[in-house]
Write a protein that holds these residues in place. Structure first.
Motif, mmCIF file in Angstrom:
data_model
loop_
_atom_site.group_PDB
_atom_site.id
_atom_site.type_symbol
_atom_site.label_atom_id
_atom_site.label_comp_id
_atom_site.label_asym_id
_atom_site.label_seq_id
_atom_site.Cartn_x
_atom_site.Cartn_y
_atom_site.Cartn_z
ATOM 1 N N CYS A 1 0.725 -1.218 0.032
ATOM 2 C CA CYS A 1 -0.111 0.009 -0.101
ATOM 3 C C CYS A 1 0.979 1.355 -0.089
ATOM 4 O O CYS A 1 1.314 1.356 1.047
ATOM 5 C CB CYS A 1 -0.952 -0.075 1.373
ATOM 6 N N LEU A 2 0.937 2.033 -1.067
ATOM 7 C CA LEU A 2 1.904 3.306 -1.263
ATOM 8 C C LEU A 2 1.223 4.524 -1.485
ATOM 9 O O LEU A 2 1.794 5.422 -1.412
ATOM 10 C CB LEU A 2 2.650 2.880 -2.533
ATOM 11 N N ASP A 3 -0.221 4.226 -1.203
ATOM 12 C CA ASP A 3 -1.123 5.664 -1.174
ATOM 13 C C ASP A 3 -2.228 5.375 -0.274
ATOM 14 O O ASP A 3 -2.802 4.139 -0.316
ATOM 15 C CB ASP A 3 -1.524 6.044 -2.540
ATOM 16 N N ILE A 4 -2.676 6.345 0.654
ATOM 17 C CA ILE A 4 -3.748 6.237 1.437
ATOM 18 C C ILE A 4 -5.206 6.712 0.994
ATOM 19 O O ILE A 4 -5.031 8.106 0.959
ATOM 20 C CB ILE A 4 -3.558 6.746 3.044
ATOM 21 N N HIS A 5 -5.970 6.088 0.251
ATOM 22 C CA HIS A 5 -7.130 6.607 -0.383
ATOM 23 C C HIS A 5 -7.997 7.519 0.391
ATOM 24 O O HIS A 5 -8.106 7.283 1.679
ATOM 25 C CB HIS A 5 -7.883 5.647 -1.012
ATOM 26 N N SER B 1 5.710 2.830 1.682
ATOM 27 C CA SER B 1 6.938 3.586 1.263
ATOM 28 C C SER B 1 7.218 4.982 2.015
ATOM 29 O O SER B 1 8.169 5.665 1.900
ATOM 30 C CB SER B 1 6.610 4.137 -0.190
ATOM 31 N N SER B 2 6.512 5.148 3.272
ATOM 32 C CA SER B 2 6.841 6.399 3.733
ATOM 33 C C SER B 2 6.629 6.015 5.253
ATOM 34 O O SER B 2 5.284 5.404 5.697
ATOM 35 C CB SER B 2 5.968 7.620 3.516
ATOM 36 N N PRO B 3 7.321 6.544 6.356
ATOM 37 C CA PRO B 3 7.061 6.179 7.784
ATOM 38 C C PRO B 3 5.885 7.083 8.179
ATOM 39 O O PRO B 3 5.335 6.806 9.227
ATOM 40 C CB PRO B 3 8.390 6.805 8.341
ATOM 41 N N SER C 1 -0.962 13.543 0.698
ATOM 42 C CA SER C 1 -0.042 14.259 -0.074
ATOM 43 C C SER C 1 0.887 14.950 1.107
ATOM 44 O O SER C 1 1.993 15.082 0.778
ATOM 45 C CB SER C 1 -0.829 15.400 -0.857
ATOM 46 N N ARG C 2 0.264 14.921 2.420
ATOM 47 C CA ARG C 2 1.349 15.535 3.137
ATOM 48 C C ARG C 2 2.334 14.261 3.695
ATOM 49 O O ARG C 2 3.372 14.340 4.384
ATOM 50 C CB ARG C 2 0.370 15.838 4.473
ATOM 51 N N TRP C 3 1.726 13.092 3.797
ATOM 52 C CA TRP C 3 2.692 11.997 4.075
ATOM 53 C C TRP C 3 3.416 11.167 3.435
ATOM 54 O O TRP C 3 4.353 10.680 3.517
ATOM 55 C CB TRP C 3 1.640 10.921 4.949
ATOM 56 N N LEU C 4 3.292 11.414 1.835
ATOM 57 C CA LEU C 4 4.195 10.385 0.963
ATOM 58 C C LEU C 4 5.692 11.044 0.695
ATOM 59 O O LEU C 4 5.884 12.233 1.161
ATOM 60 C CB LEU C 4 3.415 10.612 -0.322
ATOM 61 N N LEU C 5 6.314 10.386 0.431
ATOM 62 C CA LEU C 5 7.668 10.418 -0.155
ATOM 63 C C LEU C 5 7.758 10.212 -1.775
ATOM 64 O O LEU C 5 7.897 8.857 -2.115
ATOM 65 C CB LEU C 5 8.817 9.576 0.448
#
Length: 400
Positions: free
Chosen positions: A116-120, A150-152, A287-291
């Motif tokens: 899971c690389l994005d949180i819908h 992909s992001s902490p 968008s605030r959490w992703l790398l």
């Protein structure tokens, strides 16, 4: 050889291609299946003939649910010739449902990895719909042996407090894939600056943010030719009123279509000076959490990232003293941040990026082998004991 059955939400997604290449480079044999959301010949993988489960529409959650249900019914016919895998990787929640169906078809006891690389945004709603989707995710992922993200910040803000999943976590950042053998030269490092030419900001990858497009348009018009905006990748046309028409009417903005990663990265980053590492899509949440991929791609080639203060990307850069951080998403603020940049200031910022250890940006063949070893470790019939949702981080030179 580890046999991986990889279920992808979009066969045309370049990130799916990169993940399959990683698995193959690590020594796994990969069978790829999934949905298609559009054409993209550059996402083709040599030696892989994907099994198409149907077509889905970007941003159409109801249509995707129907497509998943239909795909589950057709699985016996679609997978008749597929050997029983050692592990199933389900990329995104849609594919987790398909993975559970496939486990039963393969006779059970096939471990599932949830990627899971994005949180819908639906997962984050505080209403009946949001709680129902989170409950579905927790139910479908109840037997997953591993969660890849992909992001902490995804773990900190979603998986630990909200998801209901009790699954070991592997942090697998969106680094640039470089598969040269030991001793081979790395991908070319691009040039540094172009005297007497406009500065160029590159916004590459998944183009889905209307606010970024409007901000870059207003900024480039204000700068009256001193800055050019270069767009590359796959626009999410459902998110724009008329993406192509908008860009066509912009005097300082160009769009050059999709590209192959990692093969084309050196050439396309050679054409820009800055990386737009900002995304307001699902603002304040995902968008605030992703790398993002573009963060690693641009920095791999010494390009100076522009990030939004208060995001995980900005935190990542600030710890390393890199990049330019924007305080407000307004043209005036962007003008104040980079509008008066000169060759000396840019060279200093670029040199700091280049001074970072390459492992910060690059995922090599040894890392691919470590990834496959990690997946191999969960293929025993005994499930791993549940552990608190804290990410298993990548060490310098490999995965722990």
């Amino acid at each position: 050889m580890l046999k991986v059955f990889y279920l992808a939400q979009d066969l045309a997604d370049p990130a799916v291609r990169r993940r399959v290449l990683m698995l193959k480079a690590g020594g796994a044999r990969v069978t790829l299946a999934g949905f298609r959301r559009g054409a993209n010949a550059l996402a083709a993988i040599e030696g892989i003939d994907p099994i198409e489960l149907g077509t889905t529409r970007d941003g159409r959650f109801g249509q995707r649910i129907a497509a998943v249900a239909k795909a589950c019914l057709s699985l016996p016919a679609k997978l008749r010739a597929v050997d029983r895998p050692d592990v199933i990787i389900a990329r995104n929640l849609d594919m987790l449902a398909v993975a559970n169906k496939a486990v039963g078809m393969f006779g059970g006891f096939v471990p599932v990895v949830y990627e899971c690389l994005d949180i819908h945004r639906l997962l984050l709603r505080d209403d009946v719909a949001g709680r129902a989707v989170r409950a579905s995710e927790a139910y479908l992922g109840r037997n997953a042996r591993l969660l890849i993200t992909s992001s902490p910040a995804f773990v900190e803000h979603y998986f630990r407090p909200l998801s209901g999943l009790e699954t070991p976590v592997m942090l697998l950042e969106n680094k640039v894939l470089e598969l040269g053998e030991r001793g081979d030269p790395p991908l070319a490092t691009v040039t540094t600056s172009r005297p007497d030419e406009p500065w160029r900001i590159g916004w590459f990858g998944a183009l889905r943010c209307r606010k970024s497009l409007a901000l870059l348009s207003a900024f480039s018009r204000r700068m009256d030719g001193r800055f050019k905006i270069v767009l590359r990748g796959r626009p999410a046309y459902s998110e724009f009123d008329d993406f192509d028409g908008f860009v066509r009417d912009e005097p300082h903005m160009t769009f050059h279509g999709p590209y192959r990663s990692p093969e084309d990265l050196g050439a396309i980053y050679d054409e820009v000076d800055f990386t737009w590492a900002i995304d307001f899509f699902e603002e304040g949440q995902n968008s605030r959490w992703l790398l993002p991929n573009r963060l690693y791609e641009g920095c791999r080639f010494g390009r100076v990232p522009i990030a939004m203060r208060g995001t995980e990307t900005a935190r990542f850069l600030a710890v390393r003293g890199l990049g330019f951080l924007l305080d407000e998403a307004e043209p005036d603020n962007l003008v104040s941040l980079v509008g008066d940049v000169d060759a000396g200031r840019y060279a200093d910022a670029s040199d700091r990026v280049r001074a970072c250890n390459s492992d910060t940006w690059v995922f090599g063949r040894n890392d691919c082998e470590n990834l496959v070893r990690r997946l191999s470790a969960i293929t025993s019939t005994a499930p791993e004991p549940a552990a608190p949702l804290s990410p298993v981080r990548q060490n310098e030179g490999g995965l722990s």
